[in-house]
Write a protein that holds these residues in place. Structure first.
Motif, PDB file in Angstrom:
ATOM      1  N   THR A  88       0.817  -1.218   0.000  1.00 52.77           N
ATOM      2  CA  THR A  88       0.000   0.000   0.000  1.00 52.77           C
ATOM      3  C   THR A  88       0.852   1.271   0.000  1.00 52.77           C
ATOM      4  O   THR A  88       0.315   2.368   0.014  1.00 52.77           O
ATOM      5  CB  THR A  88      -0.926   0.032   1.224  1.00 52.77           C
ATOM      6  OG1 THR A  88      -0.130  -0.166   2.393  1.00 52.77           O
ATOM      7  CG2 THR A  88      -1.979  -1.034   1.124  1.00 52.77           C
ATOM      8  N   LYS A  92       2.985   2.355   2.292  1.00 57.56           N
ATOM      9  CA  LYS A  92       3.309   2.988   3.573  1.00 57.56           C
ATOM     10  C   LYS A  92       4.788   2.825   3.896  1.00 57.56           C
ATOM     11  O   LYS A  92       5.400   3.696   4.495  1.00 57.56           O
ATOM     12  CB  LYS A  92       2.454   2.354   4.679  1.00 57.56           C
ATOM     13  CG  LYS A  92       2.437   3.181   5.947  1.00 57.56           C
ATOM     14  CD  LYS A  92       1.559   2.548   7.008  1.00 57.56           C
ATOM     15  CE  LYS A  92       1.661   3.344   8.296  1.00 57.56           C
ATOM     16  NZ  LYS A  92       1.461   2.501   9.471  1.00 57.56           N
ATOM     17  N   SER A 102       2.520   7.378  -4.182  1.00 59.06           N
ATOM     18  CA  SER A 102       2.041   7.721  -2.840  1.00 59.06           C
ATOM     19  C   SER A 102       0.926   6.754  -2.453  1.00 59.06           C
ATOM     20  O   SER A 102       0.349   6.075  -3.312  1.00 59.06           O
ATOM     21  CB  SER A 102       1.524   9.149  -2.823  1.00 59.06           C
ATOM     22  OG  SER A 102       0.326   9.222  -3.560  1.00 59.06           O
ATOM     23  N   GLU A 103       0.623   6.693  -1.166  1.00 55.13           N
ATOM     24  CA  GLU A 103      -0.438   5.804  -0.700  1.00 55.13           C
ATOM     25  C   GLU A 103      -1.756   6.099  -1.409  1.00 55.13           C
ATOM     26  O   GLU A 103      -2.470   5.187  -1.815  1.00 55.13           O
ATOM     27  CB  GLU A 103      -0.659   5.983   0.820  1.00 55.13           C
ATOM     28  CG  GLU A 103       0.476   5.533   1.677  1.00 55.13           C
ATOM     29  CD  GLU A 103       1.282   6.691   2.187  1.00 55.13           C
ATOM     30  OE1 GLU A 103       1.691   7.509   1.339  1.00 55.13           O
ATOM     31  OE2 GLU A 103       1.512   6.785   3.404  1.00 55.13           O
ATOM     32  N   ALA A 104      -2.044   7.401  -1.557  1.00 58.22           N
ATOM     33  CA  ALA A 104      -3.308   7.791  -2.165  1.00 58.22           C
ATOM     34  C   ALA A 104      -3.360   7.325  -3.612  1.00 58.22           C
ATOM     35  O   ALA A 104      -4.380   6.835  -4.095  1.00 58.22           O
ATOM     36  CB  ALA A 104      -3.488   9.302  -2.084  1.00 58.22           C
ATOM     37  N   ALA A 112      -3.984   3.674  -3.755  1.00 60.40           N
ATOM     38  CA  ALA A 112      -5.388   3.400  -3.455  1.00 60.40           C
ATOM     39  C   ALA A 112      -6.241   3.677  -4.681  1.00 60.40           C
ATOM     40  O   ALA A 112      -7.170   2.926  -4.990  1.00 60.40           O
ATOM     41  CB  ALA A 112      -5.845   4.251  -2.278  1.00 60.40           C
ATOM     42  N   ARG A 113      -5.916   4.763  -5.397  1.00 63.39           N
ATOM     43  CA  ARG A 113      -6.706   5.081  -6.587  1.00 63.39           C
ATOM     44  C   ARG A 113      -6.468   4.064  -7.701  1.00 63.39           C
ATOM     45  O   ARG A 113      -7.327   3.847  -8.540  1.00 63.39           O
ATOM     46  CB  ARG A 113      -6.369   6.486  -7.081  1.00 63.39           C
ATOM     47  CG  ARG A 113      -6.921   7.574  -6.188  1.00 63.39           C
ATOM     48  CD  ARG A 113      -7.029   8.904  -6.921  1.00 63.39           C
ATOM     49  NE  ARG A 113      -5.726   9.438  -7.296  1.00 63.39           N
ATOM     50  CZ  ARG A 113      -4.982  10.194  -6.489  1.00 63.39           C
ATOM     51  NH1 ARG A 113      -5.420  10.512  -5.298  1.00 63.39           N
ATOM     52  NH2 ARG A 113      -3.823  10.644  -6.893  1.00 63.39           N
ATOM     53  N   ARG A 123      -7.439  -1.271   1.535  1.00 62.21           N
ATOM     54  CA  ARG A 123      -6.844  -1.903   2.703  1.00 62.21           C
ATOM     55  C   ARG A 123      -7.751  -1.748   3.911  1.00 62.21           C
ATOM     56  O   ARG A 123      -8.285  -0.672   4.173  1.00 62.21           O
ATOM     57  CB  ARG A 123      -5.500  -1.257   2.995  1.00 62.21           C
ATOM     58  CG  ARG A 123      -4.864  -1.826   4.248  1.00 62.21           C
ATOM     59  CD  ARG A 123      -3.464  -1.330   4.414  1.00 62.21           C
ATOM     60  NE  ARG A 123      -2.848  -1.986   5.562  1.00 62.21           N
ATOM     61  CZ  ARG A 123      -1.641  -1.697   6.017  1.00 62.21           C
ATOM     62  NH1 ARG A 123      -0.919  -0.785   5.414  1.00 62.21           N
ATOM     63  NH2 ARG A 123      -1.165  -2.329   7.045  1.00 62.21           N
ATOM     64  N   ARG A 171     -11.279  11.880  -7.023  1.00 63.67           N
ATOM     65  CA  ARG A 171     -10.781  12.241  -5.699  1.00 63.67           C
ATOM     66  C   ARG A 171     -10.115  13.624  -5.645  1.00 63.67           C
ATOM     67  O   ARG A 171      -9.590  14.001  -4.615  1.00 63.67           O
ATOM     68  CB  ARG A 171      -9.701  11.264  -5.254  1.00 63.67           C
ATOM     69  CG  ARG A 171     -10.022   9.847  -4.815  1.00 63.67           C
ATOM     70  CD  ARG A 171     -11.308   9.545  -4.260  1.00 63.67           C
ATOM     71  NE  ARG A 171     -11.292   8.255  -3.547  1.00 63.67           N
ATOM     72  CZ  ARG A 171     -12.372   7.602  -3.188  1.00 63.67           C
ATOM     73  NH1 ARG A 171     -13.558   8.085  -3.468  1.00 63.67           N
ATOM     74  NH2 ARG A 171     -12.281   6.467  -2.531  1.00 63.67           N
ATOM     75  N   SER A 172     -10.076  14.358  -6.750  1.00 69.45           N
ATOM     76  CA  SER A 172      -9.327  15.623  -6.709  1.00 69.45           C
ATOM     77  C   SER A 172     -10.095  16.668  -5.897  1.00 69.45           C
ATOM     78  O   SER A 172     -11.330  16.650  -5.865  1.00 69.45           O
ATOM     79  CB  SER A 172      -9.108  16.133  -8.127  1.00 69.45           C
ATOM     80  OG  SER A 172     -10.208  16.899  -8.529  1.00 69.45           O
TER      81      SER A 172
END
Lengths: 410, 661, 246
Positions: free
Chosen positions: C51, C53, C74-76, C79-80, C85, C110-111
Motif C-alpha cells: 500500500t 506505507k 504515494s499511498e493515495a 489506493a486510486r 486496505r 478524488r481531486s
C-alpha cells in the motif's frame, strides 16, 4: 442547490440574520448616520472585530475542521494589511506631493514626483529609493490582487514544503510559528522595504476621499467588513457542508485512513491552507485601514496563537463558534485592557484590570481547554439538547492527524 | 616728635626692605639661574600662551637638559606657573589662602616669599598647550622612578605618537628595570620607528620584523602608511609621486561620475549642469508663460526641459550643458591614480606586504573567534533547549511555558541577589534555588493541567500557552516592565584574550562548561539512575511499564519537574548576560523548539547537534552580514524550514517502526 | 492467467532487523488468498509495502495489466489504482455518520476541486444503501459511526472498502473480536467479493481460514515458507515446527 444547502444548514441562515440585524443597528446608531449613539472610534472597533471574526473563521477551517494548528494565519492577515497599506500610503503621499509640487513655477517631471514620494515614505528609514516590492503600489487594482496573491503564494509554497515532507501535528505548529517569526523579523529590518519597525501609517485616510469625514468612512468599512464576513462565512459553510468537509474532518481524525481511501491528503491540506491564508489576507486588508497603522509587531507569533485561543474559546469545528470566540474575546479584552473596567478593591490590594486581565485570560484559557473543550459554542449543544455520540476508544481530538496520536494509539 | 621719629624709621625700614628685595632678585639673575634666564628668553611666547606659537618655548625648556625642566613643565601643566608682575620673573606658586600665594624659585627650589594675587599673573595654558606639555613631559616620565608614571608616559605616547619621542623612548629602554615595561617600551619604540623614524632602512626593517603581529596597534600604525588618495593628472604623472596603482574610470573602484566629479573638484573640467540647476535656471527665465519658447505646462518631461534649456543656451542666457562626449573626452584626457600619502616606495611596499601577511593571520584568527562565538551561542541554545528536550522529546509534551520557566529561573537569581549581596554566594545559592522553584512549578503544572491532556498535543500546546501568558503578565506585575540586572560575580567578568582578534568572555566559557555539565547530568540520569530507566520504560510503552510496577504518573511528574528545573538553571545562566525581563523566555522559546526539532526528537545528542548547527549557522550568517542580526535569524528560520524537507525527523532520527509513521 | 499483483525479491529492514527477506508473492485478478504466519512473520509489513506505507530496500512490486510499479507511488495514488486496505483495528471516521463514511469511500473523482463541487445524487445514494444493506447497517445510515459496536465498525470498514471498488482487497484480521454469527457474515461478504476481484486476508484464526476455502501462503521471518491449500500447508513439517515451536 444553494437552496437545499441553506436548508441543510440552518445555522448559516441564523448567523446571516444576526449579522444583518447587527449591521442595521450599528448603522442606525452610528455617528456617521447622525444618531451619534456609537462613536466613530467604536464603529471602527466593531468593524475591526468583524475582520477578526473573518480570520477566525479561516482559522476554524484550517484547525477546527482540518486539524492543522497553524500559528501563521495572523502573518497572512498582516501581509494582506501590508499589501493594501502600500497602496494607501503611496496614493495618499502622491496626492500630498502633487499638491505641494503644483505650487512650483515649473511643473514636475515623473521622476521628480517619484523621488519626492520616495523621500516622504522612506525618509524615516534613511532611504529615498523605492524598493522593488513597491513596483505596483501606484495601482489599486494590482495591489488588491497582491492582497490575495502574496498570502496565497506564501501559503502555497510553505504549505507545499511542509505537507510534502509530512510534517504534522505540533511539528507543523512549530514550523508555522517559525515562519511567522521569520516573516516578522524580516519586516523589522529597515531594508526590508516596508519601513522596518515604523510600519505603514496613515492608512485610515482614503486617497481622493478627503472630503468624506471619518465618521462616514468608518461606516463604509464596517459594511465592507460585514459583507466580507458574510461571504467568507457562506463560503466556509459551503465548503465544509459536503463531501469536501467530510474529507477535511477525516484528515483531522485519521489522516492515514483518508490516504488509503485514495484521497491525496497533501493536496487537500495545501488547498485549505492556501484558501484560508487568502481569506486571512482579505480580512487583514479590511482591518488595517480601520486600524490606521500596521507594523511588524502585529505579525509576531503570539498574535497567531491568540487567534487559536479565540477559536478554541468560541468552540472549534463549528463556524459560528469561531465568530463568537473572536468577537467575544477581542471585545472583552479591549474592554478590560482599555481601562474601562472598574478596578476591584480587595482591601489589601487594588486589582487593576489592565495588569490582571492577561492573567485571567490565560488561566481561563487553560480552564476552557480542560473543562470545556467545545468552548462557548458547546452551550448551543446544551441548549438544543443535541447529544454528541458516545465515542469509543481514546478521544484523540482534532489533532488526530498528528504523529503523536498514532504513537499514542499503538 | 617721637611719633615722627617712629614714622621716619618705618619709611627707612620699608625702603631698606625694598632695596633688599631688589638685591635678591638681582642676585638671582647674577647667580647661575639657567632656568629662570631660559624662561625670560621665552617670556613673550609663554605669556602669549597661544597654541600656535608656544611650541618653541616648550621645546626649549624640554630640550634644555636642565634637571629643573621637568618641574617647570609640570608646574606649567597644572597651572601653577606664576609671573611676578613687578619684575617679570617666573615662579612656581602654591596657594595659601584666598588671594595669597607662596612662590618657589625653580632653580634653587627655595621659597621666595608670599605675595598677594594682585601682584602676580597666572600662566593658564589651554588644553591644546597642556597636551603639548604632556608630550614634552613624557621623556622625563619615561625614566621616572615610579613605574606607574612610566606606564602613564607610555600610554601618552600611544595616544599621541610623535617623532620627537622616539629618541628619549629608545634611550630609556636600556635602563628600564621592569621587564614588562621594558617589553612594552620596545614594542612602542618599534611602532614609533615604523611611523616616524627618519632612517628609511630602519623603518622597512622594523615593518618586516612586525609583519606577523596580530596587534591592533600594529595595524593602526601600518594602515596610515598605505593610505592613498585618488588623484587626476592631466598628461603624465609628475615625478616623485608614490603611485599605488592607476585607475580607469568605469572600474569598480571609480565610477565615471565619480571620476568626472574628481576632475571638477580639481578644476580640471567644467562642472555638469544638474537637473536641479536646469530647473532653477528655467524658473528664472520664465517669459510670458514660456521658457525658451516652450510653454511652461509642457515642462514636465526631461526632454522638454532640455529643449527649453538648449534655447536659453543658444540665447546665451545660461551656461552650456556638458555633453556626454565632452565628459568622455575629459576622462580620456586625464590619468587617474591612487597616490600614497607616504612618499617612500620602499616603505609602502613593505607595509603592504606586512598588512597582507597580517590579514591572512587575522582571517585565521577570526575564524577561530567565530568558532568560539558560535560554540558559545550553541551552548546557550543547548541550555535553553535541554529542558525542552526532556519534556517535549522524551515525554512528547509540548510546553509553551518553557520559556517562562527560564524567566522564572532568572528572576529567582535576581531575587536571591537582592537578599545576599555577595555575588558569588548568591549565584551558588541561586542555582539550586532556581531548580527548586521551577521544579515545583513544573510538577504543579503537570499535576494540574498536563496530565489531563496526554495524547492531545495540540491542546497541551494551547493550554500551556495560556499558562505562559499568565506567568509573563504575573512577572510584569511583580517586577515591573523594566529590565532587572542579574550581575555576574567579579571572577566571571572580563574575557580570556588570546590576542587582539581572538577572545572569549569568561561568562561564555562558564556557560559552555555548564552546558557540558548538563549534558553529563542528563546522560547520567537517563542511563544510570532508576528514574532514567523508568522514564525510558514509560516513554516506550506506558501500559507495559505500568504493569511492571512502575508508576507512570509519578515518573511523568518527576520527568516534567526535571525538565522544568533544568530550564530554571538555564534561566540563571542566561540572565547573567541578558537583561532579566518578563519577555526573556519568549525570546528563546522558538529557537529552543527549533533546536529540538532540528536535532531530532527524543535524543539528547540530537539536541546537541541541533544547537550546534543552529548556533554555527546563525553566527555564520551574522559574519557574512554583520550589520544585521535580524536578517541572520530570518535566514536561520528559512534554513530550518528547508532543512526539515530533507530530514523531517531531525539530524538524529529514530528509525524504523519506533519512529511511528 | 496473468497476475494482478506481483511482488518479487522484496526486502526491508528496520534498524538492522530484517522484517521482510527476499519475499516473492503473486495473486491473480479474481482470487482469494489467505496469509498466515506467527507474530513477527512480516504480514503487516507486507501490506505496508503493497500500500506504499513502507518503502522496501530492494525488490519490485508490479501491478495490473500494464505492469506498472507501485514503488514510488504515494499511498493515495496506490489506493486510486485499486488497492483497498482494511486495518487490523477498525478505523472509521467516528465523528461522521455511516452515510458520510460510505459516501467518502465511494468510487469517484478524488481531486479537491471535483470533491468540492460534488453533491450527492440519487445513483450514489442508491449504491450506498445497497452497500449498507449488504453490511447490515441500513438502519444506521444516519448514526454517527462512533456509536456503532465493534463488529459493526468492522463491517462498516469492509463496506467502505467495497465502496472503493478496489481490484485488490487487503484485509487484516477481519474477524477479530466478532461473534460467530458475525464471522459467518464476514466470510460470506469476502467470498462474494473474491468472485470479482483479488482478496488477500491476513488471519491468525485457522478455523476462519478454513471457512474461506482458498489457497494459503505461510510467512515466516519475512519470507514465504509454504504455499498451497490449507490441508497441504498444515501437513508441511516446517510449518508445524514454526507454529508449534521447535
Amino acid at each position: 442547490m444553494s437552496d437545499s444547502f441553506l436548508k441543510r444548514n440552518p445555522s448559516v441562515l441564523i448567523f446571516l440574520a444576526v449579522l444583518a440585524l447587527f449591521v442595521l443597528a450599528v448603522t442606525l446608531l452610528a455617528e456617521g448616520a447622525g444618531a451619534g449613539v456609537i462613536s466613530t472610534s467604536f464603529v471602527k472597533t466593531l468593524g475591526k472585530t468583524l475582520c477578526l471574526a473573518l480570520v477566525a473563521v479561516a482559522m476554524d477551517l484550517v484547525w477546527g475542521y482540518t486539524g492543522i494548528l497553524s500559528l501563521g494565519h495572523f502573518a497572512f492577515f498582516g501581509l494582506g494589511g501590508y499589501m493594501i497599506g502600500m497602496w494607501l500610503m503611496y496614493a495618499r503621499t502622491q496626492a500630498i506631493v502633487m499638491s505641494s509640487l503644483a505650487e512650483a513655477s515649473i511643473p514636475a517631471t515623473e521622476s521628480e514626483i517619484t523621488d519626492a514620494i520616495g523621500n516622504q515614505i522612506f525618509g524615516v528609514v534613511g532611504s529615498s529609493e523605492f524598493p522593488l516590492i513597491w513596483i505596483f503600489a501606484d495601482s489599486l487594482v494590482l495591489q488588491l490582487v497582491l492582497v490575495v496573491a502574496v498570502p496565497g503564494i506564501l501559503a502555497l509554497v510553505f504549505g507545499w514544503l511542509a505537507f510534502r515532507s509530512r510534517v504534522t501535528g505540533v511539528y507543523l505548529s512549530i514550523l508555522t510559528q517559525a515562519m511567522t517569526l521569520g516573516l516578522a523579523l524580516y519586516l523589522f529590518q529597515n531594508d526590508s522595504g516596508l519601513r522596518g519597525n515604523n510600519g505603514l501609517s496613515g492608512l485610515q485616510n482614503l486617497p481622493g476621499m478627503d472630503h468624506v469625514p471619518q465618521a462616514t468612512l468608518s461606516i463604509w468599512f464596517f459594511w465592507a467588513s460585514a459583507a466580507a464576513l458574510a461571504l467568507g462565512y457562506l463560503f466556509a459553510a459551503w465548503i465544509v457542508s459536503g463531501k469536501f468537509g467530510s474529507v477535511l474532518r477525516g484528515i483531522r481524525d485519521n489522516e492515514a485512513r483518508v490516504r488509503f481511501l485514495g484521497y491525496s491528503v497533501e493536496g487537500y491540506k495545501l488547498f485549505i491552507f492556501t484558501v484560508t491564508a487568502i481569506i486571512a489576507g482579505i480580512a487583514g486588508a479590511l482591518y488595517y485601514p480601520q486600524a490606521g497603522i500596521i507594523n511588524p509587531a502585529e505579525i509576531a507569533p503570539v498574535a497567531s496563537i491568540y487567534l487559536a485561543v479565540w477559536v478554541a474559546i468560541g468552540g472549534r469545528g463549528r463556524l459560528y463558534g469561531a465568530v463568537i470566540g473572536a468577537v467575544f474575546v477581542s471585545l472583552v479584552s479591549s474592554w478590560f485592557t482599555g481601562g474601562q473596567a472598574p478596578d476591584v478593591n480587595l482591601g489589601f490590594y487594588t486589582l487593576k484590570w489592565v495588569d490582571w486581565w492577561l492573567i485571567v485570560l490565560g488561566l481561563s484559557f487553560v480552564l476552557v481547554t480542560l473543562f470545556a473543550p467545545r468552548g462557548i459554542g458547546g452551550l448551543v449543544d446544551l441548549w438544543s439538547e443535541r447529544r454528541r455520540p458516545d465515542r469509543h476508544g481514546a478521544d484523540l481530538g482534532p489533532g488526530a492527524g498528528a504523529l503523536r496520536e498514532k504513537e499514542a494509539s499503538k | 616728635m617721637r611719633i615722627s621719629l617712629l614714622a621716619g624709621l618705618m619709611v627707612l625700614l620699608t625702603s631698606l626692605a625694598a632695596l633688599a628685595q631688589q638685591a635678591s632678585a638681582q642676585m638671582a639673575l647674577d647667580e647661575p639661574a639657567p632656568m629662570q634666564s631660559l624662561l625670560q628668553e621665552q617670556s613673550a611666547v609663554i605669556l602669549k600662551s597661544s597654541r600656535k606659537t608656544i611650541a618653541p618655548a616648550i621645546a626649549a625648556i624640554a630640550g634644555s637638559e636642565l634637571p629643573q625642566a621637568q618641574a617647570v613643565l609640570q608646574a606649567w601643566q597644572v597651572k601653577a606657573l606664576w609671573m611676578r608682575k613687578s619684575d617679570g620673573l617666573f615662579f612656581r606658586g602654591e596657594k595659601l589662602e584666598s588671594k595669597s600665594y607662596r612662590l618657589f624659585d625653580f632653580d634653587s627650589g627655595e621659597v621666595i616669599g608670599e605675595f598677594p594675587k594682585s601682584d602676580l599673573k597666572q600662566i593658564k595654558p589651554n588644553s591644546g598647550i597642556r597636551a603639548m606639555i604632556a608630550t614634552a613631559l613624557v621623556q622625563f616620565q619615561l625614566s621616572d622612578p615610579d613605574p606607574v608614571r612610566r606606564q602613564e608616559a607610555l600610554l601618552a605616547i600611544e595616544r599621541a605618537p610623535a617623532a620627537a619621542l622616539l629618541a628619549p623612548l629608545r634611550a630609556s629602554i636600556e635602563t628600564e628595570p621592569d621587564a614588562g615595561i621594558k617589553a612594552r617600551k620596545t614594542r612602542i619604540a618599534q611602532l614609533l620607528t615604523i611611523a616616524h623614524d627618519a632612517d628609511e632602512a630602519r623603518r622597512v626593517e622594523t615593518i618586516n620584523a612586525m609583519s606577523g603581529d596580530l596587534g591592533l596597534d600594529v595595524r593602526a600604525t601600518l594602515n596610515p602608511l598605505v593610505a592613498t588618495q585618488l588623484q587626476a593628472f592631466g598628461g603624465a604623472v609628475p615625478e616623485g609621486l608614490n603611485i599605488a596603482r592607476a585607475v580607469m574610470p568605469g572600474d569598480d573602484a571609480l565610477s565615471r561620475d565619480a571620476a568626472y566629479g574628481l576632475l571638477v573638484g580639481a578644476k580640471l573640467a567644467p562642472p555638469l549642469v544638474s537637473k536641479d540647476e536646469i530647473r532653477t535656471t528655467l524658473a528664472a527665465h520664465i517669459d510670458g508663460g514660456k521658457v525658451g519658447g516652450v510653454p511652461i505646462a509642457q515642462l514636465n518631461t526631461d526632454e522638454a526641459r532640455a529643449r527649453a534649456y538648449a534655447a536659453l543656451v543658444a540665447a546665451e542666457m545660461a551656461p552650456a550643458q556638458i555633453t556626454e562626449a565632452e565628459v568622455t573626452q575629459s576622462l580620456n584626457d586625464h590619468i587617474f591614480a591612487e597616490v600614497y600619502h607616504e612618499p617612500s616606495q620602499a616603505i609602502t611596499t613593505a607595509a603592504e606586504a606586512a598588512l597582507t601577511s597580517i590579514d591572512t593571520q587575522v582571517v585565521i584568527g577570526q575564524t577561530v573567534d567565530l568558532t568560539l562565538d558560535a560554540l558559545s551561542l550553541a551552548s546557550i541554545y543547548f541550555l535553553a533547549a535541554i529542558g525542552l528536550a526532556i519534556t517535549f522529546g522524551v515525554m512528547g509534551v509540548i510546553n509553551m511555558a518553557h520559556g517562562e520557566f527560564i524567566m522564572m529561573g532568572a528572576y529567582t537569581g535576581y531575587v536571591v541577589q537582592q537578599v545576599i549581596p555577595n555575588h558569588t554566594v548568591s549565584l551558588l545559592l541561586a542555582v539550586p534555588l532556581a531548580f527548586a522553584v521551577t521544579f515545583a512549578a513544573g510538577v504543579a503544572m503537570e499535576r494540574l493541567v498536563i496530565r489531563w491532556l496526554y495524547n492531545r498535543p495540540l491542546e497541551t500546546l494551547l493550554a500551556t500557552f495560556g499558562i505562559s501568558i499568565a506567568l509573563q503578565q504575573l512577572a510584569k506585575n511583580i517586577f515591573g516592565t523594566q529590565a532587572r540586572p542579574l550581575t555576574a560575580p567579579g571572577w566571571l567578568d572580563g574575557a580570556w584574550i588570546i590576542n587582539d582578534v581572538v577572545s572569549i568572555s569568561y561568562i561564555r566559557i562558564a556557560i559552555f562548561m555548564l552546558a557540558l555539565i548538563f549534558l553529563g547530568v542528563f546522560l547520567f540520569i537517563m542511563r544510570r539512575t532508576r528514574l532514567g530507566l523508568e522514564t525510558r520504560a514509560v516513554t516506550q510503552n506506558r501500559a507495559m511499564a505500568g504493569s511492571m510496577g512502575i508508576n507512570p504518573e509519578r515518573v511523568n511528574m518527576l520527568t516534567f519537574g526535571l525538565g522544568s528545573g533544568i530550564a530554571g538553571i538555564a534561566g540563571v545562566a542566561i540572565g547573567l548576560f541578558a537583561k532579566v525581563t518578563s519577555e526573556l523566555g519568549s525570546d528563546y522559546i522558538v529557537q529552543s523548539f527549533m533546536t529540538v526539532v532540528v536535532g531530532g526528537v527524543g535524543n539528547i545528542w540530537g539536541t546537541l547537534a541541533g544547537a550546534t548547527m543552529i548556533g554555527f549557522f546563525q553566527k555564520g550568517v551574522e559574519w557574512l552580514n554583520p550589520s544585521n542580526t535580524l536578517a541572520a535569524q530570518t535566514y536561520m528560520i528559512l534554513f530550518i524550514i528547508v532543512f526539515i524537507q530533507f530530514r523531517p525527523r531531525g539530524i538524529i532520527a529514530l528509525k524504523g517502526r519506533a519512529a511511528g509513521d | 492467467m496473468s497476475m494482478l499483483l506481483e511482488v518479487s525479491g522484496v526486502s526491508v529492514s528496520f534498524d538492522g532487523f530484517k522484517a521482510i527477506n527476499n519475499l516473492s508473492f503473486a495473486i491473480g485478478p479474481a482470487e482469494m488468498r489467505a496469509i498466515i504466519g506467527p507474530n513477527g512473520a512480516g504480514k503487516t509489513t507486507f501490506m505496508d509495502i503493497v500500500t506504499g506505507k513502507t518503502r522496501p530496500d530492494e525488490g519490485r512490486v508490479i501491478w495490473g495489466e500494464r505492469n506498472v510499479s507501485l514503488l514510488g507511488m504515494s499511498e493515495a495514488r496506490i489506493a486510486r489504482e485499486g488497492v483497498g486496505r482494511k486495518f487490523q483495528k477498525p478505523t472509521v471516521f467516528e465523528d461522521q455518520t455511516v452515510l458520510e463514511n460510505l459516501l467518502m469511500a465511494l468510487r469517484a473523482n478524488r481531486s479537491p476541486f471535483a470533491v468540492m463541487f460534488y453533491r450527492s445524487n440519487r445513483a450514489d445514494l442508491d449504491r450506498v444503501e445497497e452497500l449498507a444493506s449488504e453490511i447490515g447497517l441500513l438502519e444506521s445510515l444516519a448514526r454517527k459511526s462512533g456509536e456503532l459496536s465493534h463488529g459493526q465498525k468492522q463491517w462498516l470498514e469492509i463496506g467502505m472498502l467495497l465502496a472503493q471498488e478496489p481490484r485488490l482487497l487487503l484485509v487484516d484480521e477481519p474477524a477479530a473480536g466478532m461473534t460467530p454469527a458475525e464471522r459467518e457474515h464476514t466470510t460470506a461478504i469476502l467470498v462474494e467479493a473474491a468472485k470479482t476481484r483479488a482478496v488477500v486476508v491476513v488471519e491468525h484464526d485457522m478455523e476462519f481460514v478454513r471457512r474461506l476455502d482458498c489457497r494459503v501462503t505461510v510467512l515466516h521471518e519475512g519470507a514465504v515458507l509454504a504455499e498451497g491449500s490449507l490441508d497441504h500447508v498444515t501437513a508441511n513439517s516446517q510449518v508445524i515446527d514454526v507454529y508449534l515451536g521447535r
